[in-house]
Design a protein around this motif. Structure first.
Motif, PDB file in Angstrom:
ATOM      1  N   ILE A  82       0.780  -1.178  -0.086  1.00 25.30           N
ATOM      2  CA  ILE A  82       0.088  -0.245   0.134  1.00 25.30           C
ATOM      3  C   ILE A  82       0.891   1.047   0.132  1.00 25.30           C
ATOM      4  CG2 ILE A  82      -1.683   1.323   1.228  1.00 25.30           C
ATOM      5  CD1 ILE A  82      -3.023  -1.202   2.172  1.00 25.30           C
ATOM      6  N   SER A  83       2.001   1.124   0.836  1.00 23.76           N
ATOM      7  CA  SER A  83       2.877   2.364   0.731  1.00 23.76           C
ATOM      8  C   SER A  83       3.324   2.665  -0.506  1.00 23.76           C
ATOM      9  CB  SER A  83       3.782   2.137   1.966  1.00 23.76           C
ATOM     10  OG  SER A  83       4.575   1.246   1.669  1.00 23.76           O
ATOM     11  N   GLU A  84       3.700   1.748  -1.281  1.00 26.15           N
ATOM     12  CA  GLU A  84       4.209   1.791  -2.673  1.00 26.15           C
ATOM     13  C   GLU A  84       3.384   2.515  -3.524  1.00 26.15           C
ATOM     14  OE1 GLU A  84       7.444   2.359  -4.939  1.00 26.15           O
ATOM     15  OE2 GLU A  84       7.569   1.760  -2.990  1.00 26.15           O
ATOM     16  N   VAL A  85       2.218   1.658  -3.648  1.00 28.53           N
ATOM     17  CA  VAL A  85       1.210   2.237  -4.469  1.00 28.53           C
ATOM     18  C   VAL A  85       0.817   3.621  -4.192  1.00 28.53           C
ATOM     19  CG1 VAL A  85      -1.344   1.860  -5.033  1.00 28.53           C
ATOM     20  CG2 VAL A  85       0.038  -0.111  -4.691  1.00 28.53           C
ATOM     21  N   ALA A  86       0.712   4.079  -2.853  1.00 31.94           N
ATOM     22  CA  ALA A  86       0.326   5.265  -2.709  1.00 31.94           C
ATOM     23  C   ALA A  86       1.558   6.345  -3.086  1.00 31.94           C
ATOM     24  CB  ALA A  86       0.208   5.578  -1.186  1.00 31.94           C
ATOM     25  N   HIS A  87       2.702   6.227  -2.990  1.00 34.22           N
ATOM     26  CA  HIS A  87       3.757   6.888  -3.137  1.00 34.22           C
ATOM     27  C   HIS A  87       3.801   7.157  -4.696  1.00 34.22           C
ATOM     28  CE1 HIS A  87       7.733   8.678  -3.757  1.00 34.22           C
ATOM     29  NE2 HIS A  87       8.158   7.717  -4.461  1.00 34.22           N
ATOM     30  N   ASN A  88       3.424   5.905  -5.465  1.00 34.17           N
ATOM     31  CA  ASN A  88       3.519   6.165  -6.948  1.00 34.17           C
ATOM     32  C   ASN A  88       2.563   7.001  -7.557  1.00 34.17           C
ATOM     33  OD1 ASN A  88       5.708   4.314  -7.111  1.00 34.17           O
ATOM     34  ND2 ASN A  88       4.499   2.493  -7.638  1.00 34.17           N
ATOM     35  N   VAL A  89       1.256   6.823  -6.938  1.00 29.92           N
ATOM     36  CA  VAL A  89       0.081   7.833  -7.197  1.00 29.92           C
ATOM     37  C   VAL A  89       0.578   9.135  -6.864  1.00 29.92           C
ATOM     38  CG1 VAL A  89      -2.273   8.268  -6.467  1.00 29.92           C
ATOM     39  CG2 VAL A  89      -1.761   5.851  -6.874  1.00 29.92           C
ATOM     40  N   GLN A  90       1.035   9.459  -5.712  1.00 29.76           N
ATOM     41  CA  GLN A  90       1.308  10.748  -5.486  1.00 29.76           C
ATOM     42  C   GLN A  90       2.425  11.388  -6.525  1.00 29.76           C
ATOM     43  OE1 GLN A  90       3.098   9.891  -1.733  1.00 29.76           O
ATOM     44  NE2 GLN A  90       1.266  11.330  -0.612  1.00 29.76           N
ATOM     45  N   GLU A  91       3.385  10.675  -6.984  1.00 29.07           N
ATOM     46  CA  GLU A  91       4.303  11.081  -8.144  1.00 29.07           C
ATOM     47  C   GLU A  91       3.746  11.399  -9.270  1.00 29.07           C
ATOM     48  OE1 GLU A  91       7.700  11.761  -7.558  1.00 29.07           O
ATOM     49  OE2 GLU A  91       7.236  11.720  -5.419  1.00 29.07           O
ATOM     50  N   ARG A  92       2.787  10.229  -9.798  1.00 35.10           N
ATOM     51  CA  ARG A  92       2.313  10.409 -11.178  1.00 35.10           C
ATOM     52  C   ARG A  92       1.247  11.555 -11.173  1.00 35.10           C
ATOM     53  NH1 ARG A  92       0.587   5.985 -15.341  1.00 35.10           N
ATOM     54  NH2 ARG A  92       2.704   5.427 -14.708  1.00 35.10           N
ATOM     55  N   VAL A  93       0.614  11.689 -10.020  1.00 33.04           N
ATOM     56  CA  VAL A  93      -0.411  12.711 -10.142  1.00 33.04           C
ATOM     57  C   VAL A  93       0.117  14.150 -10.112  1.00 33.04           C
ATOM     58  CG1 VAL A  93      -2.518  13.910  -8.700  1.00 33.04           C
ATOM     59  CG2 VAL A  93      -2.478  11.478  -8.942  1.00 33.04           C
ATOM     60  N   LYS A  94       1.119  14.337  -9.224  1.00 36.56           N
ATOM     61  CA  LYS A  94       1.870  15.693  -9.098  1.00 36.56           C
ATOM     62  C   LYS A  94       2.406  15.912 -10.544  1.00 36.56           C
ATOM     63  CE  LYS A  94       5.737  17.501  -6.566  1.00 36.56           C
ATOM     64  NZ  LYS A  94       5.313  18.989  -6.822  1.00 36.56           N
ATOM     65  N   TYR A  95       2.992  14.789 -11.051  1.00 38.69           N
ATOM     66  CA  TYR A  95       3.895  14.991 -12.135  1.00 38.69           C
ATOM     67  C   TYR A  95       2.888  15.431 -13.529  1.00 38.69           C
ATOM     68  CZ  TYR A  95       5.972  13.894 -17.034  1.00 38.69           C
ATOM     69  OH  TYR A  95       6.721  14.122 -18.121  1.00 38.69           O
ATOM     70  N   THR A  96       1.834  14.912 -13.658  1.00 36.06           N
ATOM     71  CA  THR A  96       0.552  14.928 -14.604  1.00 36.06           C
ATOM     72  C   THR A  96       0.080  16.474 -14.593  1.00 36.06           C
ATOM     73  OG1 THR A  96       0.289  12.546 -14.811  1.00 36.06           O
ATOM     74  CG2 THR A  96      -1.630  14.086 -15.589  1.00 36.06           C
ATOM     75  N   LEU A  97      -0.407  16.752 -13.376  1.00 31.47           N
ATOM     76  CA  LEU A  97      -0.883  17.882 -13.120  1.00 31.47           C
ATOM     77  C   LEU A  97      -0.127  19.035 -13.441  1.00 31.47           C
ATOM     78  CD1 LEU A  97      -3.197  17.425 -10.046  1.00 31.47           C
ATOM     79  CD2 LEU A  97      -4.058  17.793 -12.234  1.00 31.47           C
ATOM     80  N   GLU A  98       1.325  18.887 -12.991  1.00 30.45           N
ATOM     81  CA  GLU A  98       2.244  20.074 -13.119  1.00 30.45           C
ATOM     82  C   GLU A  98       2.449  20.139 -14.808  1.00 30.45           C
ATOM     83  OE1 GLU A  98       5.533  19.234 -10.550  1.00 30.45           O
ATOM     84  OE2 GLU A  98       4.610  20.258  -8.786  1.00 30.45           O
ATOM     85  N   LYS A  99       2.491  19.165 -15.392  1.00 30.13           N
ATOM     86  CA  LYS A  99       2.698  19.130 -16.896  1.00 30.13           C
ATOM     87  C   LYS A  99       1.497  19.463 -17.723  1.00 30.13           C
ATOM     88  CE  LYS A  99       6.943  17.891 -17.458  1.00 30.13           C
ATOM     89  NZ  LYS A  99       8.038  18.667 -17.996  1.00 30.13           N
ATOM     90  N   THR A 100       0.340  19.037 -17.221  1.00 40.54           N
ATOM     91  CA  THR A 100      -0.899  19.659 -17.913  1.00 40.54           C
ATOM     92  C   THR A 100      -1.104  20.886 -17.687  1.00 40.54           C
ATOM     93  OG1 THR A 100      -1.507  17.244 -17.733  1.00 40.54           O
ATOM     94  CG2 THR A 100      -3.209  19.022 -18.289  1.00 40.54           C
ATOM     95  N   LEU A 101      -1.090  21.315 -16.318  1.00 41.26           N
ATOM     96  CA  LEU A 101      -1.600  22.877 -16.022  1.00 41.26           C
ATOM     97  C   LEU A 101      -0.544  23.905 -15.747  1.00 41.26           C
ATOM     98  CD1 LEU A 101      -4.053  21.715 -13.246  1.00 41.26           C
ATOM     99  CD2 LEU A 101      -4.896  22.198 -15.660  1.00 41.26           C
ATOM    100  N   GLY A 102       0.664  23.415 -15.682  1.00 35.67           N
ATOM    101  CA  GLY A 102       1.946  24.246 -15.553  1.00 35.67           C
ATOM    102  C   GLY A 102       1.730  25.027 -14.227  1.00 35.67           C
ATOM    103  N   LEU A 103       1.347  24.381 -13.335  1.00 35.25           N
ATOM    104  CA  LEU A 103       1.057  24.975 -12.022  1.00 35.25           C
ATOM    105  C   LEU A 103       1.975  24.016 -10.923  1.00 35.25           C
ATOM    106  CD1 LEU A 103      -2.482  26.230 -11.841  1.00 35.25           C
ATOM    107  CD2 LEU A 103      -0.623  27.716 -11.956  1.00 35.25           C
ATOM    108  N   SER A 104       2.298  24.669  -9.723  1.00 34.21           N
ATOM    109  CA  SER A 104       2.743  23.824  -8.554  1.00 34.21           C
ATOM    110  C   SER A 104       1.801  23.191  -7.750  1.00 34.21           C
ATOM    111  CB  SER A 104       3.716  24.927  -7.764  1.00 34.21           C
ATOM    112  OG  SER A 104       4.060  24.216  -6.712  1.00 34.21           O
TER     113      SER A 104
END
Length: 121
Positions: A82-104
């Motif tokens: 669970i901890s690894e799945v949660a970490h991977n979700v955090q990383e992918r969501v952060k990356y995708t939103l920052e690339k898509t929206l250009g915001l922090s």
């Protein structure tokens, strides 16, 4: 609430529902994620996995001065770390939103709402 971005050609207005849909889609691409869950499962009467059109019930978007804060309610697959799945979700969501929206994106908080046992065929 919505996000306003000024460009040289005009304004772009992005609603929190759109941000939640992008975040939910990015989360579901991760191994170990069965789907999104409702933040208020009993009140909403949604004990099942949310579909793409209902991601706004499982993803909360908060906009503050320092950036975006995302709260995600997920269901993970039994047998995954669970901890690894949660970490991977955090990383992918952060990356995708920052690339898509250009915001922090300052934080991506994960709330595991359930574990689903997958039936073998």
């Amino acid at each position: 609430m919505s996000l306003e971005i000024e460009t040289k050609h005009g304004k772009v207005d992005i609603t929190n529902d759109v941000i939640a849909t992008i975040a939910g889609g990015a989360a579901e691409e991760n191994f170990g994620i069965v789907g999104m869950a409702s933040q208020h499962q009993i009140r909403d009467g949604l004990t099942d996995i949310l579909r793409r059109e209902n991601f706004t019930k499982g993803v909360i978007v908060r906009q503050e001065e320092d950036g975006l804060h995302i709260d995600m309610y997920i269901i993970v697959s039994f047998g995954t770390k669970i901890s690894e799945v949660a970490h991977n979700v955090q990383e992918r969501v952060k990356y995708t939103l920052e690339k898509t929206l250009g915001l922090s994106v300052e934080t991506v908080n994960i709330y595991v709402q359930g574990v689903k046992v997958m039936k073998e065929a």
